[in-house]
Design a protein around this motif. Sequence first.
Motif, short mmCIF file in Angstrom:
data_model
loop_
_atom_site.label_atom_id
_atom_site.label_comp_id
_atom_site.label_asym_id
_atom_site.label_seq_id
_atom_site.Cartn_x
_atom_site.Cartn_y
_atom_site.Cartn_z
N LEU A 55 -16.30 -61.34 38.46
CA LEU A 55 -17.19 -62.47 38.19
C LEU A 55 -18.57 -62.27 38.80
CD1 LEU A 55 -15.08 -65.73 38.53
CD2 LEU A 55 -16.25 -64.88 36.51
N VAL A 56 -18.62 -61.69 39.98
CA VAL A 56 -19.90 -61.49 40.66
C VAL A 56 -20.80 -60.57 39.85
CG1 VAL A 56 -21.02 -60.68 42.76
CG2 VAL A 56 -18.83 -61.88 42.91
N LYS A 57 -20.22 -59.49 39.35
CA LYS A 57 -20.99 -58.49 38.60
C LYS A 57 -21.49 -59.04 37.28
CE LYS A 57 -20.63 -53.87 36.57
NZ LYS A 57 -19.74 -52.70 36.36
N HIS A 58 -20.72 -59.96 36.68
CA HIS A 58 -21.04 -60.42 35.33
C HIS A 58 -21.55 -61.87 35.31
CE1 HIS A 58 -19.50 -56.78 33.48
NE2 HIS A 58 -18.48 -56.84 34.31
N TYR A 59 -21.93 -62.40 36.46
CA TYR A 59 -22.65 -63.68 36.56
C TYR A 59 -21.83 -64.86 36.01
CZ TYR A 59 -26.19 -60.01 36.60
OH TYR A 59 -26.89 -58.86 36.87
N ALA A 79 -20.10 -62.82 29.13
CA ALA A 79 -18.67 -63.10 28.95
C ALA A 79 -17.98 -61.94 28.24
CB ALA A 79 -18.49 -64.39 28.15
N VAL A 80 -18.65 -61.35 27.26
CA VAL A 80 -18.08 -60.20 26.54
C VAL A 80 -17.87 -59.02 27.48
CG1 VAL A 80 -18.64 -58.42 24.83
CG2 VAL A 80 -18.90 -60.83 24.26
N MET A 81 -18.91 -58.69 28.25
CA MET A 81 -18.80 -57.54 29.16
C MET A 81 -17.75 -57.79 30.24
SD MET A 81 -20.81 -55.58 27.62
CE MET A 81 -20.71 -54.18 28.74
N TYR A 82 -17.65 -59.03 30.69
CA TYR A 82 -16.62 -59.38 31.66
C TYR A 82 -15.23 -59.17 31.06
CZ TYR A 82 -13.57 -62.09 34.70
OH TYR A 82 -12.53 -62.47 35.52
N SER A 83 -15.01 -59.68 29.86
CA SER A 83 -13.70 -59.60 29.23
C SER A 83 -13.26 -58.15 29.02
CB SER A 83 -13.71 -60.34 27.89
OG SER A 83 -12.43 -60.35 27.31
N GLN A 170 -26.69 -48.27 26.49
CA GLN A 170 -25.80 -47.39 27.23
C GLN A 170 -24.44 -48.02 27.51
OE1 GLN A 170 -26.52 -44.16 27.79
NE2 GLN A 170 -28.32 -44.66 26.57
N SER A 171 -24.43 -49.31 27.80
CA SER A 171 -23.18 -49.96 28.19
C SER A 171 -22.43 -50.58 27.03
CB SER A 171 -23.47 -51.05 29.24
OG SER A 171 -24.36 -52.01 28.71
N THR A 172 -23.05 -50.64 25.85
CA THR A 172 -22.40 -51.32 24.74
C THR A 172 -22.24 -50.45 23.50
OG1 THR A 172 -24.51 -52.17 23.89
CG2 THR A 172 -23.33 -53.54 25.49
N ARG A 173 -22.58 -49.17 23.58
CA ARG A 173 -22.60 -48.34 22.36
C ARG A 173 -21.21 -48.14 21.76
NH1 ARG A 173 -23.57 -44.80 26.61
NH2 ARG A 173 -22.00 -43.16 26.90
N ASP A 174 -20.14 -48.24 22.56
CA ASP A 174 -18.79 -48.01 22.05
C ASP A 174 -18.08 -49.30 21.65
OD1 ASP A 174 -19.02 -45.24 22.45
OD2 ASP A 174 -18.42 -45.43 24.54
N ILE A 175 -18.74 -50.43 21.81
CA ILE A 175 -18.09 -51.71 21.50
C ILE A 175 -18.01 -51.90 19.99
CG2 ILE A 175 -18.34 -54.21 21.67
CD1 ILE A 175 -19.53 -53.87 24.40
N LYS A 176 -16.86 -52.38 19.52
CA LYS A 176 -16.65 -52.69 18.11
C LYS A 176 -16.79 -54.20 17.92
CE LYS A 176 -15.55 -48.39 17.48
NZ LYS A 176 -16.50 -47.45 16.85
#
Length: 408
Positions: A55-59, A79-83, A170-176
């Motif tokens: 939670l801390v990392k993803h606000y 929320a997406v990156m946290y999940s 960089q952090s979302t390129r593999d997300i579908k």
Amino acid sequence: MPTPSSTDSSSNPDHVLKTLLFLDLVDSTALVESLGDYRAAQLFAQCDATARELLVKHYGTEIDKTDGFLLIFNRPIDAVMYSIAFHDALAQLSEQSNVRLAARAGIHLGEVVLRRNPPEHVARGAKPLEVEGLAKPLAARIMSLALGTQTLMTRAAFDLARRAAGDRPQSTRDIKWINHGAYCFKGIEETQAVFEVGLEGLSPLSAPPSTEKSWRATEHQDEADLGWRPSAGQSIPGLHNWRLERKLGEGGLGELWLGRAKETDSRAETIGLDASLGQLKKPQERAFLFHSTRAAHETNDRTSSWRLSGCVSCVIITSGDQQGTFVVLTKKPLTGGRESTVDLQINDPRVSRKHFEILQVDARYWIRELQSRNGVFVNGTRISGEQNLLSGDKIRVGDTDLAFYPDY
């Protein structure tokens, strides 16, 4: 917009727009039965600690904890990156413990009521912060539809998160990002478009099956229609007096096409559309929304099909990098501007944070300028205050062009 930490400590509630995330550990009761109370409690404590550390990392902010978590975020992308991070952490914990652990998640963006409990109530065991409103049960229903390791989302959260993901290559390129179509939920009047976000190999990336409390809103496609997809010049299945002229755009809801009546002196065939489409006295244009019945990661067009969602009222961006981005209008006013909380976010430095709104009054639509710095132009003329909108009207805000199409 107030954040949970800045909410008034009195009993007066705040109405705010928040991203809600429900998390639930799949088959937790079965785990207790197989592992025993003590071992299961240890494992659940590790899951809870992991959830809270992320939670801390993803606000995010923890609101409630029962069998799962209710969390809130200011932005859908957080929320997406946290999940995704939580699903990945559970996969690692499963390997370490030799126990299969999987969670399901549901994300929804909506207006909620935030209310802080008085300190004396908190001292007796009450939660510091309460979250109420229809957005809460809807987020819970979305979560309950999900499979293990799956994150499902409603349309507004999906669209905003996907747009924001472009700023994090960089952090979302593999997300579908996948559209699973419309579902009905028990106790909720309107159907909801359901979307999935996840990673190949970690997430199901497949449409969740219907349950007693949630089911697909579209019927199985007839064999004769398999493989059909919208293209210029085609007649619309079930609405044969209308042909498709050109594709306007695409997004989480599907593909938006401009349709034109082929015969202007006869009754147009209708299929679940507004009855006013049946009486045509002059050439008519309408925006039609189609969605695919296959998952976005599948490629076999011969076993896929496209279905007509309906004739919709919409605003679409027709110029610049966001060309083809559209928003479907509902009964509530639609806001447009540069800030992320509006319904149609426009990435244009000459557009104000909240530049305009479009609202329906009876059977007419109006555009209202919100004291923007550079004004609103309709068909080349700057408006003063508000102006009636007609089908095909061209709107210009800043250096961005838009078009308006009503569903009547």
